[in-house]
Design an enzyme around this catalytic site. Structure first.
Site, short mmCIF file in Angstrom:
data_model
loop_
_atom_site.label_atom_id
_atom_site.label_comp_id
_atom_site.label_asym_id
_atom_site.label_seq_id
_atom_site.Cartn_x
_atom_site.Cartn_y
_atom_site.Cartn_z
CB CYS A 1 -1.00 -0.05 1.16
SG CYS A 1 -2.38 1.07 0.93
CG HIS B 1 -3.28 -3.28 4.45
ND1 HIS B 1 -2.07 -2.83 4.91
CD2 HIS B 1 -3.83 -2.24 3.75
CE1 HIS B 1 -1.89 -1.57 4.52
NE2 HIS B 1 -2.94 -1.19 3.82
NE ARG C 1 -8.88 5.85 3.34
CZ ARG C 1 -7.62 6.18 3.04
NH1 ARG C 1 -7.34 7.41 2.63
NH2 ARG C 1 -6.65 5.30 3.15
N1 GLN Z 1 -1.95 6.81 2.34
C1 GLN Z 1 -2.18 5.92 1.29
C2 GLN Z 1 -3.56 6.00 0.67
O1 GLN Z 1 -4.54 6.29 1.35
C3 GLN Z 1 -1.83 4.53 1.76
C4 GLN Z 1 -2.78 3.91 2.75
C5 GLN Z 1 -2.36 2.55 3.18
O2 GLN Z 1 -1.18 2.22 3.26
N2 GLN Z 1 -3.34 1.72 3.57
O3 GLN Z 1 -3.67 5.77 -0.51
#
Ligand code: GLN
Length: 247
Positions: free
Chosen positions: A93, A191, A127
């Protein structure tokens, strides 16, 4: 046999238990009598990374990426050498994003990246969150990989993806790609943590590291073949519940 694992920024980039990736590799090596030495690298503990056989870097919020950004760039040449010598890296990520040319964060600021891959990531307001199922492009016996994603960044590149999205969003929610593969560098939004949920993929990383270091041709004859029925049943149980018909 012995493997040196460089565990990068465990104090800053460790979202949703990414540390489980290290634990899964360590345990599967231990079951096979392969010794594992872990070396933690972080901003105020810049150990040497060039003797690492596997590099693991987890995910983090934009704030964590800002903290490591400058520090990570000091390792650019060594990371590049590691990748070009076919040693495995698993970047999850936030750290996956940082191997590209740029990351524009949620505040529209550009976080300096490693520029090792022709790839860019731009954050959008909504998101991409939830469980994800992909069909991996790796040549491994179990193609089904499951995990959990939560990112605002949308990533675009032309490399081979880590997999094709069956359910979920992946790199950008549009082109059905998830993650990227270049030699034994694997970047992914998954993840979960990823490796405990996907033992065949974990073994793929261990095998590649041992292949580079010792030239072994297969993991099958090392001490014992592992019985993965517990992991497989867990995956099926989680998968059936989460993904219903498609699993
Ligand atoms: N900050 C990054 C995003 O929101 C990565 C988030 C993450 O590692 N889960 O895209």
């Amino acid at each position: 046999m012995e493997l040196e694992i460089i565990n990068m920024y465990p104090d800053i980039l460790n979202l949703y238990g990414d540390i489980g990736n290290l634990i899964a590799i360590k345990q599967r090596c231990r079951w096979r009598n392969i010794k594992v030495n872990i070396h933690n690298f972080t901003v105020d503990n810049e150990i040497s990374i060039e003797n690492g056989d596997i590099i693991l870097i987890g995910g983090g919020a934009d704030s964590g990426q800002n903290i490591v950004s400058k520090n990570l760039q000091k390792q650019r040449n060594k990371l590049s050498q590691h990748i070009e010598s076919e040693k495995p890296i698993l970047a999850i990520c936030g750290s996956y994003q940082m191997f590209g040319d740029k990351y524009i964060d949620a505040n529209k600021n550009e976080i300096p990246c490693l520029e090792l891959f022709d790839m860019e990531t731009i954050n959008e307001n909504n998101r991409l969150i939830g469980n994800i199922l992909i069909n991996t492009s790796l040549n491994i016996a179990e193609k089904r990989i499951i995990g959990f994603e939560n990112h605002g960044g949308r990533t675009y590149h032309k490399y081979k993806p880590f997999g094709e999205v069956v359910l979920g969003n992946g790199n950008n929610g549009k082109d059905k790609t998830e993650g990227m593969i270049y030699k034994n560098f694997i970047g992914s939004y998954l993840h979960g943590p990823l490796l405990p949920k996907n033992p065949t993929f974990t073994d793929y990383i261990i095998f590649n590291a041992l292949n580079v270091k010792y030239g072994i041709e297969s993991l099958e004859n090392i001490n014992i073949g592992l019985n993965d029925s517990i992991e497989e049943n867990a995956q099926i149980a989680i998968g059936k519940k989460l993904f219903k018909k498609k699993f």
